[in-house]
Write a protein that holds these residues in place. Sequence first.
Motif, PDB file in Angstrom:
ATOM      1  N   LYS A   1       3.316   8.944   4.498  1.00 25.60           N
ATOM      2  CA  LYS A   1       2.276   8.609   3.671  1.00 25.60           C
ATOM      3  C   LYS A   1       1.962   9.183   2.221  1.00 25.60           C
ATOM      4  CE  LYS A   1      -1.650  10.578   5.836  1.00 25.60           C
ATOM      5  NZ  LYS A   1      -2.402  11.201   4.644  1.00 25.60           N
TER       6      LYS A   1
ATOM      7  N   ASN B   1       1.608  -2.644   2.168  1.00 23.63           N
ATOM      8  CA  ASN B   1       2.953  -2.153   2.880  1.00 23.63           C
ATOM      9  C   ASN B   1       3.765  -1.265   1.885  1.00 23.63           C
ATOM     10  OD1 ASN B   1       4.651  -3.991   1.771  1.00 23.63           O
ATOM     11  ND2 ASN B   1       4.118  -5.455   3.641  1.00 23.63           N
ATOM     12  N   ARG B   2       4.898  -0.487   2.675  1.00 21.36           N
ATOM     13  CA  ARG B   2       5.656   0.300   1.829  1.00 21.36           C
ATOM     14  C   ARG B   2       6.760  -0.718   0.973  1.00 21.36           C
ATOM     15  NH1 ARG B   2       8.218   5.792   4.097  1.00 21.36           N
ATOM     16  NH2 ARG B   2       9.498   4.234   5.478  1.00 21.36           N
TER      17      ARG B   2
ATOM     18  N   ASP C   1       8.253   0.054   6.791  1.00 20.98           N
ATOM     19  CA  ASP C   1       7.002   0.963   6.905  1.00 20.98           C
ATOM     20  C   ASP C   1       7.145   2.112   7.263  1.00 20.98           C
ATOM     21  OD1 ASP C   1       5.424  -0.850   5.295  1.00 20.98           O
ATOM     22  OD2 ASP C   1       4.501  -1.793   7.011  1.00 20.98           O
TER      23      ASP C   1
END
Length: 452
Positions: A130, A286-287, A423
């Motif tokens: 993160k 989300n990524r 993710d």
Amino acid sequence: MARFRWTSPLAQVIAVGFICFCCPGMFNALNSLGGGGQVDSKVGQNANVALYTCFAIFGLLSGAIHNKLGPKWTIFIGCSTYVLYAGSLLCYNHTQAGAFTIAAGGLLGVGAGMLWTAQGAIMMAYPREKDKGKFIGYFWAIFNCGAVLGSVIAFAINFHVTEVKSLGDSTYIVFIVLMAIGTLIALSLVPPSAVTHSNGDRIQIQEFPTWTGEIVAVMKLFLDWRMIVLIPMFLSSNWFYSYQFSTVNGFYFSTRTQSLNNIFYWFSQIGGSWTFARVLDYQGVNRRTRALWGLAVVTVCFVCTWIGGVFFQRTYNIHDSMGNHDFKEGASYIGPLFLYMFYGLNDAAWQTYCYWLMGALSNDVAVLSRYAGFYKCIQSSGGAIAWRINAVKAPFMTELIICFALLAASIPGALFLSLRIKDHSDDVSGVDNVGHKHEIMEKADQKSEYPV
């Protein structure tokens, strides 16, 4: 207040940032003057061809070197070649020995491949998932402060030089001293096995197999679809430097104005990388969504900037007088300055995005060192070709169109990969970068930050 820990991931990334502040940062300040600050830019251009050619070769091999020697010695050896290169330009001021400068450029390519591979592995592997964008932003801000300082030094020393002229000995000596300091800082780095997060978790590291196994792992990257689709993006990521530094800054502006422009150019890189990194780390989506947002941002930015570059390039060509525009012209100087600043901002966002994408694919130091080496190999191959095109005096508009076309060609591959970003990274071990299952990591992330 959190206890300072030299073995924390953030402390190590910041240390590498200061090393690059002193070495590549000062090199960028020199290189962005056009010809390394020399009137005869052809020597600097050919040195860059040698640099990027060797960089491409050793960038690919440097992942194996880093995984065997570790970051301390890999970076130390790499930094020492920056000192040699700056010394060769000082020597050129007195001897006009172009062969020595070109040879030093080739050796710098070897060292730069080692330095940047180790740097990329540290920057992408040490943070938690993160925070990868944040760590990239920290590094890029510190690193580019070096180029800003180098440009300030060059501007201050050459303030009264209004015509095109080589940099004086004092400028090169200051750069050599700062590069030597960065080389010594490299000796303070700790091995990845000693790096721990605030809760005691360690970085994920694959055991070094054999030299043959390492080389096979590197060569397999040419069969990895994730790397293949990013080749156009990697190729374009340094291609435009020859155009921006030599054709725009080096040809159009006076010596002192080149230095002033570079202060703003590299300062824009700091803001561009830091701001863009925060977008890539935004936890509200989300990524994959962040990857698509990032691609949209860099696409809009580079299209608008390079269209502006086309209009500016139409105002002069290779047959015009060199270096006859100065910052004291006033209003007519502001437009080209802002264009040059946006070139810098786009470069930072583009490279930040490249690193973030690679960092999203793995958390393992050994794997990411190979990715970083592959990236630098392809990137430097593009740089070598671009500097050669510049050295043979290709029409300026032709240079610009090639840069623009390569950037545009990068979008489909980046989009293809962005749509497949997960993710969490899929490492061989099936665990995250500190050896825990993802569910455990999520809980740990909620409890701890990163005290240095």
